[in-house]
Motif scaffolding. Structure first.
Motif, PDB file in Angstrom:
ATOM      1  N   GLY A  96       4.366   3.752   4.913  1.00 48.14           N
ATOM      2  CA  GLY A  96       4.526   5.176   4.710  1.00 48.14           C
ATOM      3  C   GLY A  96       3.267   5.984   4.943  1.00 48.14           C
ATOM      4  N   ILE A  97       2.115   5.365   4.781  1.00 47.01           N
ATOM      5  CA  ILE A  97       0.857   6.075   5.040  1.00 47.01           C
ATOM      6  C   ILE A  97       0.278   5.693   6.400  1.00 47.01           C
ATOM      7  CG2 ILE A  97       0.297   6.388   2.604  1.00 47.01           C
ATOM      8  CD1 ILE A  97      -1.644   4.018   2.846  1.00 47.01           C
ATOM      9  N   GLY A  98       1.076   4.982   7.186  1.00 48.23           N
ATOM     10  CA  GLY A  98       0.648   4.643   8.535  1.00 48.23           C
ATOM     11  C   GLY A  98      -0.256   3.433   8.628  1.00 48.23           C
ATOM     12  N   PHE A  99      -0.322   2.623   7.580  1.00 47.03           N
ATOM     13  CA  PHE A  99      -1.133   1.411   7.625  1.00 47.03           C
ATOM     14  C   PHE A  99      -0.326   0.312   8.304  1.00 47.03           C
ATOM     15  CE2 PHE A  99      -2.944  -2.553   6.287  1.00 47.03           C
ATOM     16  CZ  PHE A  99      -4.302  -2.310   6.155  1.00 47.03           C
ATOM     17  N   ALA A 100      -0.864  -0.266   9.351  1.00 45.25           N
ATOM     18  CA  ALA A 100      -0.167  -1.321  10.098  1.00 45.25           C
ATOM     19  C   ALA A 100      -0.328  -2.657   9.384  1.00 45.25           C
ATOM     20  CB  ALA A 100      -0.716  -1.413  11.517  1.00 45.25           C
ATOM     21  N   VAL A 101       0.715  -3.107   8.722  1.00 45.87           N
ATOM     22  CA  VAL A 101       0.690  -4.377   7.998  1.00 45.87           C
ATOM     23  C   VAL A 101       0.819  -5.516   8.995  1.00 45.87           C
ATOM     24  CG1 VAL A 101       1.816  -5.767   6.229  1.00 45.87           C
ATOM     25  CG2 VAL A 101       1.689  -3.281   5.954  1.00 45.87           C
ATOM     26  N   LYS A 157      -0.066   8.913  -2.962  1.00 44.85           N
ATOM     27  CA  LYS A 157       0.242  10.244  -3.508  1.00 44.85           C
ATOM     28  C   LYS A 157       0.167  10.165  -5.024  1.00 44.85           C
ATOM     29  CE  LYS A 157       3.755  13.923  -3.277  1.00 44.85           C
ATOM     30  NZ  LYS A 157       2.903  14.957  -2.670  1.00 44.85           N
ATOM     31  N   GLU A 158      -0.449  11.186  -5.621  1.00 48.01           N
ATOM     32  CA  GLU A 158      -0.612  11.243  -7.068  1.00 48.01           C
ATOM     33  C   GLU A 158      -1.225   9.936  -7.566  1.00 48.01           C
ATOM     34  OE1 GLU A 158       3.400  12.210  -8.216  1.00 48.01           O
ATOM     35  OE2 GLU A 158       3.078  14.360  -7.942  1.00 48.01           O
ATOM     36  N   HIS A 159      -0.569   9.251  -8.495  1.00 51.25           N
ATOM     37  CA  HIS A 159      -1.130   8.054  -9.123  1.00 51.25           C
ATOM     38  C   HIS A 159      -0.958   6.786  -8.290  1.00 51.25           C
ATOM     39  CE1 HIS A 159       3.097   8.533 -10.136  1.00 51.25           C
ATOM     40  NE2 HIS A 159       3.166   7.217 -10.215  1.00 51.25           N
ATOM     41  N   ARG A 160      -0.322   6.896  -7.136  1.00 46.80           N
ATOM     42  CA  ARG A 160       0.011   5.712  -6.350  1.00 46.80           C
ATOM     43  C   ARG A 160      -1.062   5.420  -5.299  1.00 46.80           C
ATOM     44  NH1 ARG A 160       4.320   9.124  -6.639  1.00 46.80           N
ATOM     45  NH2 ARG A 160       6.162   8.394  -7.772  1.00 46.80           N
ATOM     46  N   PHE A 161      -1.296   4.148  -5.078  1.00 47.39           N
ATOM     47  CA  PHE A 161      -2.158   3.731  -3.977  1.00 47.39           C
ATOM     48  C   PHE A 161      -1.733   2.346  -3.509  1.00 47.39           C
ATOM     49  CE2 PHE A 161      -4.261   2.343  -7.837  1.00 47.39           C
ATOM     50  CZ  PHE A 161      -4.911   1.153  -7.545  1.00 47.39           C
ATOM     51  N   VAL A 162      -2.277   1.944  -2.373  1.00 47.09           N
ATOM     52  CA  VAL A 162      -1.917   0.664  -1.769  1.00 47.09           C
ATOM     53  C   VAL A 162      -3.141  -0.232  -1.680  1.00 47.09           C
ATOM     54  CG1 VAL A 162      -1.227  -0.449   0.404  1.00 47.09           C
ATOM     55  CG2 VAL A 162       0.033   1.521  -0.427  1.00 47.09           C
ATOM     56  N   VAL A 163      -2.949  -1.502  -1.996  1.00 45.59           N
ATOM     57  CA  VAL A 163      -3.971  -2.520  -1.772  1.00 45.59           C
ATOM     58  C   VAL A 163      -3.391  -3.548  -0.808  1.00 45.59           C
ATOM     59  CG1 VAL A 163      -5.305  -4.393  -2.813  1.00 45.59           C
ATOM     60  CG2 VAL A 163      -5.075  -2.211  -4.010  1.00 45.59           C
ATOM     61  N   VAL A 164      -4.163  -3.912   0.195  1.00 44.17           N
ATOM     62  CA  VAL A 164      -3.744  -4.941   1.157  1.00 44.17           C
ATOM     63  C   VAL A 164      -4.788  -6.043   1.169  1.00 44.17           C
ATOM     64  CG1 VAL A 164      -3.239  -5.459   3.569  1.00 44.17           C
ATOM     65  CG2 VAL A 164      -2.511  -3.262   2.586  1.00 44.17           C
ATOM     66  N   PHE A 165      -4.342  -7.274   0.935  1.00 42.64           N
ATOM     67  CA  PHE A 165      -5.191  -8.456   1.062  1.00 42.64           C
ATOM     68  C   PHE A 165      -4.895  -9.098   2.417  1.00 42.64           C
ATOM     69  CE2 PHE A 165      -4.495  -8.906  -3.776  1.00 42.64           C
ATOM     70  CZ  PHE A 165      -5.543  -8.038  -4.047  1.00 42.64           C
ATOM     71  N   ARG A 166      -5.926  -9.349   3.187  1.00 39.50           N
ATOM     72  CA  ARG A 166      -5.755  -9.947   4.513  1.00 39.50           C
ATOM     73  C   ARG A 166      -6.478 -11.278   4.566  1.00 39.50           C
ATOM     74  NH1 ARG A 166      -6.754  -6.031   9.371  1.00 39.50           N
ATOM     75  NH2 ARG A 166      -4.668  -5.379   8.639  1.00 39.50           N
ATOM     76  N   GLY A 167      -5.719 -12.321   4.838  1.00 35.35           N
ATOM     77  CA  GLY A 167      -6.293 -13.661   4.938  1.00 35.35           C
ATOM     78  C   GLY A 167      -5.222 -14.660   5.315  1.00 35.35           C
ATOM     79  N   ALA A 168      -5.604 -15.721   5.978  1.00 37.58           N
ATOM     80  CA  ALA A 168      -4.643 -16.736   6.425  1.00 37.58           C
ATOM     81  C   ALA A 168      -4.013 -17.440   5.226  1.00 37.58           C
ATOM     82  CB  ALA A 168      -5.334 -17.748   7.327  1.00 37.58           C
ATOM     83  N   GLY A 169      -2.709 -17.672   5.316  1.00 42.83           N
ATOM     84  CA  GLY A 169      -2.021 -18.491   4.330  1.00 42.83           C
ATOM     85  C   GLY A 169      -1.710 -17.826   3.017  1.00 42.83           C
ATOM     86  N   LEU A 170      -1.796 -16.510   2.927  1.00 46.00           N
ATOM     87  CA  LEU A 170      -1.504 -15.827   1.666  1.00 46.00           C
ATOM     88  C   LEU A 170       0.002 -15.609   1.516  1.00 46.00           C
ATOM     89  CD1 LEU A 170      -4.281 -13.059   1.534  1.00 46.00           C
ATOM     90  CD2 LEU A 170      -4.255 -15.290   0.382  1.00 46.00           C
ATOM     91  N   GLY A 171       0.556 -16.082   0.412  1.00 44.37           N
ATOM     92  CA  GLY A 171       1.959 -15.832   0.107  1.00 44.37           C
ATOM     93  C   GLY A 171       2.105 -14.548  -0.682  1.00 44.37           C
ATOM     94  N   ALA A 172       3.330 -14.034  -0.744  1.00 43.35           N
ATOM     95  CA  ALA A 172       3.571 -12.762  -1.427  1.00 43.35           C
ATOM     96  C   ALA A 172       4.503 -12.886  -2.624  1.00 43.35           C
ATOM     97  CB  ALA A 172       4.149 -11.749  -0.442  1.00 43.35           C
TER      98      ALA A 172
END
Length: 403
Positions: A96-101, A157-172
């Protein structure tokens, strides 16, 4: 074959134009037995008039008894089986904020929250701090470093933000840290499979470092994490339905979901009024044949438990429909992604009032747009994944099945 596969085979490139107006969390409940729901209490002369012209029903977002999040709720509206296509909240916020996952990314939707001296949550949304204040705090969190992983922290927006962890083999497959109530501390991120253990460890260290950075804040002195997710593959609207689709929304998450299914994002509206202006302009100047317009505040007022405020938001939503009608869409849909009764202060499993207006509608007995009227409507009770096939059929965009 499932319904989406059938529709993909039958889709026609030619046909009418469709507008889908979504009032988030539209459905409600009476505060007292026998009383009106928020929709029934609202003065909605435009929607009532459209109900007399169209056909009504009650839509189940996923399956009976299942309470949907906003992501699954919208996927169903868009015709994607939410039980088959699972998109985590983190990916939606990032998109939504244009970050390419990317393929090695785990995206997480985060909230700033307020903690007391004992570390217990007193406000899950940090007073809905202004976006400018939140963005400044997000910038301080970019100082966090954890060996073996690249970290991105972006405001939403407001109180919301995004954190992205980038690394090989990370599960979600990691549990949320938001306990969903005040008076309790944030939960630890718990992995639900071995592949996600490293992700949970990284998340725990991120939170520990963030708490130190935010310690001096009066409101946003803590955070919670929700919707750990990796990006799935979804067939786009052109592929699935033969539609050139566009989205008009204020909140990033809904822009993100629309983008993931191949809709183009139009404008940068900040209010419902501006959203309708964007719709009007695009209707006249572009060749899009499907428009998704999202209105958030029916949902947020329901989550706040403010019945009267939700009623006012429904009335504000109703007020824009003469302008939408003036565009003369071949198919107009009015619905929500789920119910958010103010009585419950949360999403619920209750079916959502739905209205479809087209010249090919078979008349029903509805004289108003409400839960009670929709209960008796000609669309009956149906699952959300069938809404898009209905829209396409009424727009003349589905061929005959079989000989």
């Amino acid at each position: 074959m499932n319904i989406q596969e059938v529709v993909a085979e039958l889709k026609e490139e030619r046909g009418g134009r469709i507008v889908m107006m979504v009032a988030d969390g539209l459905g409600g409940l009476p505060l007292t037995p026998g009383g009106p729901t928020e929709l029934e209490a609202a003065q909605t002369p435009n929607l009532d008039r459209l109900a007399q012209r169209g056909v009504c029903g009650l839509m189940t977002p996923i399956k009976p008894g299942i309470t949907p999040g906003s992501g699954p709720g919208h996927l169903g509206l868009f015709g994607y089986d939410p039980l088959r296509y699972v998109i985590g909240r983190g990916v939606l916020e990032a998109a939504g904020i244009g970050f390419a996952v990317g393929p090695d990314d785990v995206a997480i939707r985060c909230n700033f929250c307020t903690l007391d001296a004992e570390g217990k949550i007193t406000d899950r949304r940090a007073g809905r701090i202004p976006s400018e204040e939140s963005a400044a705090l997000v910038a301080t969190l970019r100082a966090i470093r954890i060996p073996g992983v690249e970290i991105f922290v972006e405001p939403v927006k407001e109180h919301r933000f995004v954190v992205v962890f980038r690394g090989a083999g990370l599960g979600a497959n990691v549990g949320d840290t938001d306990p969903q109530v005040v008076g309790k501390p944030p939960l630890d991120p718990v992995p639900h499979d071995e592949a996600s253990r490293r992700t949970a460890e990284i998340a725990k260290e991120f939170v520990a470092q963030a708490r130190k950075i935010l310690a001096a804040q009066s409101k946003a002195n803590g955070l919670t994490m929700r919707g750990f997710a990796k990006r799935p593959h979804l067939p786009g609207y052109r592929e699935a339905y033969g539609l050139k689709a566009a989205a008009v929304a204020v909140y990033p998450m809904y822009k993100g979901l629309a983008g993931l299914v191949g809709m183009d994002l139009l404008g940068k509206p900040a209010t419902l009024e501006e959203e309708i202006e964007v719709l009007e302009k695009a209707w006249k100047e572009t060749d899009y044949n499907f428009f998704f317009v999202h209105f958030k505040y029916t949902d947020s007022r329901g989550e706040d438990g403010d019945f009267d405020a939700k009623v006012k938001m429904i009335e504000a939503f109703d007020a824009v429909f003469p302008r939408v009608e003036a565009l003369r869409p071949d198919v107009l849909i009015v619905t929500g992604d789920h119910s958010t009764p103010a009585k419950m202060k949360s999403h619920s499993w209750h079916p959502v009032p739905t209205l479809l207006v087209a010249d090919t509608c078979r008349p029903d007995t509805a004289e108003a747009f409400s839960e009670k009227a929709c209960l008796q409507g000609g669309l009956g009770h149906f699952e959300a994944v069938y809404l898009m096939p209905l829209a396409l059929a009424h727009a003349g965009r589905l061929a005959k099945f079989g000989a």
